[in-house]
Design an enzyme around this catalytic site. Sequence first.
Site, PDB file in Angstrom:
ATOM      1  N   ASN A 210       1.097  -1.008  -0.051  1.00 24.42           N
ATOM      2  CA  ASN A 210       0.272   0.004  -0.287  1.00 24.42           C
ATOM      3  C   ASN A 210       1.014   1.344  -0.468  1.00 24.42           C
ATOM      4  OD1 ASN A 210       0.141   0.656   2.959  1.00 24.42           O
ATOM      5  ND2 ASN A 210      -0.300  -1.463   3.112  1.00 24.42           N
ATOM      6  N   ASP A 279      -4.286  -6.540   4.700  1.00 22.69           N
ATOM      7  CA  ASP A 279      -5.448  -7.377   5.090  1.00 22.69           C
ATOM      8  C   ASP A 279      -5.418  -9.072   4.932  1.00 22.69           C
ATOM      9  OD1 ASP A 279      -6.344  -6.053   7.444  1.00 22.69           O
ATOM     10  OD2 ASP A 279      -7.232  -4.943   5.593  1.00 22.69           O
ATOM     11  N   LYS A 289      10.060 -17.203 -10.562  1.00 26.96           N
ATOM     12  CA  LYS A 289       8.858 -15.814 -10.745  1.00 26.96           C
ATOM     13  C   LYS A 289       7.730 -16.865 -11.471  1.00 26.96           C
ATOM     14  CE  LYS A 289       8.583 -12.316 -14.784  1.00 26.96           C
ATOM     15  NZ  LYS A 289       9.808 -11.739 -15.135  1.00 26.96           N
ATOM     16  N   PHE A 329      -4.430   3.025  14.647  1.00 25.06           N
ATOM     17  CA  PHE A 329      -4.516   4.037  13.605  1.00 25.06           C
ATOM     18  C   PHE A 329      -5.469   3.661  12.529  1.00 25.06           C
ATOM     19  CE2 PHE A 329      -1.526   7.889  12.949  1.00 25.06           C
ATOM     20  CZ  PHE A 329      -0.961   7.411  14.516  1.00 25.06           C
ATOM     21  N   LYS A 343     -13.053   0.183  15.205  1.00 24.97           N
ATOM     22  CA  LYS A 343     -12.444  -0.350  15.950  1.00 24.97           C
ATOM     23  C   LYS A 343     -11.771  -0.374  16.880  1.00 24.97           C
ATOM     24  CE  LYS A 343     -10.516   0.312  10.852  1.00 24.97           C
ATOM     25  NZ  LYS A 343      -9.751   0.899  10.022  1.00 24.97           N
ATOM     26  N   LYS A 347     -11.063  -3.474  18.311  1.00 23.29           N
ATOM     27  CA  LYS A 347      -9.175  -4.803  19.169  1.00 23.29           C
ATOM     28  C   LYS A 347      -9.569  -4.406  20.455  1.00 23.29           C
ATOM     29  CE  LYS A 347      -9.490  -3.088  13.892  1.00 23.29           C
ATOM     30  NZ  LYS A 347      -7.747  -3.956  12.754  1.00 23.29           N
TER      31      LYS A 347
HETATM   32  N1  CTP Z   1      -3.741  -4.108  11.839  1.00 23.26           N
HETATM   33  C1  CTP Z   1      -3.309  -4.155  12.037  1.00 23.26           C
HETATM   34  N2  CTP Z   1      -3.205  -5.933  11.435  1.00 23.26           N
HETATM   35  C2  CTP Z   1      -3.959  -5.299  10.275  1.00 23.26           C
HETATM   36  C3  CTP Z   1      -4.667  -5.000   9.989  1.00 23.26           C
HETATM   37  C4  CTP Z   1      -4.287  -4.191  10.505  1.00 23.26           C
HETATM   38  O1  CTP Z   1      -2.358  -4.594  13.530  1.00 23.26           O
HETATM   39  N3  CTP Z   1      -3.986  -7.062   9.771  1.00 23.26           N
HETATM   40  C5  CTP Z   1      -3.892  -1.858  12.275  1.00 23.26           C
HETATM   41  C6  CTP Z   1      -3.379  -1.166  11.991  1.00 23.26           C
HETATM   42  O2  CTP Z   1      -1.437  -0.672  12.572  1.00 23.26           O
HETATM   43  C7  CTP Z   1      -4.037   0.033  12.539  1.00 23.26           C
HETATM   44  C8  CTP Z   1      -5.057  -0.708  13.157  1.00 23.26           C
HETATM   45  O3  CTP Z   1      -5.429  -1.738  13.045  1.00 23.26           O
HETATM   46  O4  CTP Z   1      -3.045   0.129  13.687  1.00 23.26           O
HETATM   47  C9  CTP Z   1      -7.029  -0.100  12.371  1.00 23.26           C
HETATM   48  O5  CTP Z   1      -6.169  -0.264  10.830  1.00 23.26           O
HETATM   49  P1  CTP Z   1      -6.973  -0.195   9.214  1.00 23.26           P
HETATM   50  O6  CTP Z   1      -6.336  -0.649   8.097  1.00 23.26           O
HETATM   51  O7  CTP Z   1      -7.774   1.734   9.875  1.00 23.26           O
HETATM   52  O8  CTP Z   1      -8.111  -0.889   9.383  1.00 23.26           O
HETATM   53  P2  CTP Z   1      -8.736  -2.018   9.694  1.00 23.26           P
HETATM   54  O9  CTP Z   1      -8.861  -2.885  10.687  1.00 23.26           O
HETATM   55  O10 CTP Z   1      -7.558  -3.261   8.263  1.00 23.26           O
HETATM   56  O11 CTP Z   1     -10.065  -2.895   8.704  1.00 23.26           O
HETATM   57  P3  CTP Z   1     -10.184  -1.544   7.617  1.00 23.26           P
HETATM   58  O12 CTP Z   1      -9.881  -3.230   5.987  1.00 23.26           O
HETATM   59  O13 CTP Z   1     -12.125  -3.135   7.087  1.00 23.26           O
HETATM   60  O14 CTP Z   1     -10.691  -0.406   7.318  1.00 23.26           O
END
Ligand code: CTP
Length: 406
Positions: A210, A279, A289, A329, A343, A347
């Site tokens: 990302n 995610d 490859k 975050f 969240k 969490k």
């Molecule tokens: N995070 C994490 N592990 C993951 C995904 C996210 O620890 N596999 C943490 C990120 O570091 C951040 C928080 O979860 O502190 C929220 O991440 P964000 O990408 O905003 O949200 P998601 O929980 O991934 O949910 P969504 O993608 O549905 O918005």
Amino acid sequence: MELTGKTVVIGVSAGIAAYKTCYLVSRLTQAGAEVHVIMTPNAKHFVDPLTFETLSGNKCITDTFDREFEFDVKHVSLAKKADLFMIAPATADVIAKCACGICDDMLTTTFLAASCPKYVVPAMNTGMYLNLITQNNLKTLIHYGVHVIEPAEGHLACGDTGAGKMPEPEQLFDVIISVLGKEQDMAGLSMLVTAGATQEAMDPVRFITNHSTGKMGAAIAREAVSRGASVTYIKASTSVPDPDGCEVVSAVSAAELCKAVTERAGSADIIIMAAAVADYRPKTVSDDKMKKKDGELTLELERTTDILAELGKQRAEGKLPAGQFICGFSMETKDLIENSRAKLEKKNCDMIVANNLKEQGAGFGHDTNKVTLITKEGNVELELMSKQDVAAAILDRIIKKNFAEM
Ligand code: CTP
């Protein structure tokens, strides 16, 4: 002047970079600091103590048993008086001694006795620096709360090119200013912060990632170091320099990041998950490859562990220290507050720093951010400000609400 009333002790060990320390001492003195220089006996081969005496206006100390000296026990009095102690250059030898608590000269003796923020600035041949013995000694020092300023890479006096070059004195001066100019309200706290974008491999060539650059996580780490915290900076892919004075751990994929965080979570007072963690990851990773074929390609993805949620779960099970503060975050493009508050609850963390990617100046890559701090007590919407100021605001809130009595 910026450093009036502050006492800085500079330790000089036997490295050619000692010549740069002369400028640092001069700069500190000009900024109003009371500067005391302690040299190891061998450092005198590189710079004469008289140079440091002239630049600092104070006697340069090299000998633990100097009878002509002032009556008090110098290594104790200087250690007590110091607001900051920096060894620059720090040779492999002096690093090893400090890591083991060996005190066989005035420098190492005073360093062990001092309880102020302490910094070592390694400067040596690349091979010596990268040797696991030196790396382990540096890790030990970091473990005991000493800040290590990473050496620069470049041409070294021994003729080699690589890591081991002492950073320029102006950079060291900036570190000292950033520390002594600030209240040390995080002294004694250990913080773990993640930063950057994870990379999920498809094959040896390609990965899914990302846009995160790691700027926000690096700013938080820098801010915490300058307020006296002992910081472990766990970085995925970043495009910003590592913050000075942290223990730096590299963890590229979500799985590596998860391991790095969960292994260390038990010893942190504060955990801040600023990394943008994938995610999903490719279900299978090709050893070779992947060759292109005609037509479409469907990539099967599987979920990664949600690290923040895992920490929340471990906390609920009583596996993490009581009183530990966990901050996540949240990056959204719509329904910022509702989604981010969900969240916080799901969490089981103490704070979510939420930002809307569509707001001007917020999100990936910018030097600014516009965030809302979401806690059980309510929401605090901050103005658009630099990421460094956002970092300060996040830490202010965490410290004032949770660690103010320290
Ligand atoms: N995070 C994490 N592990 C993951 C995904 C996210 O620890 N596999 C943490 C990120 O570091 C951040 C928080 O979860 O502190 C929220 O991440 P964000 O990408 O905003 O949200 P998601 O929980 O991934 O949910 P969504 O993608 O549905 O918005």
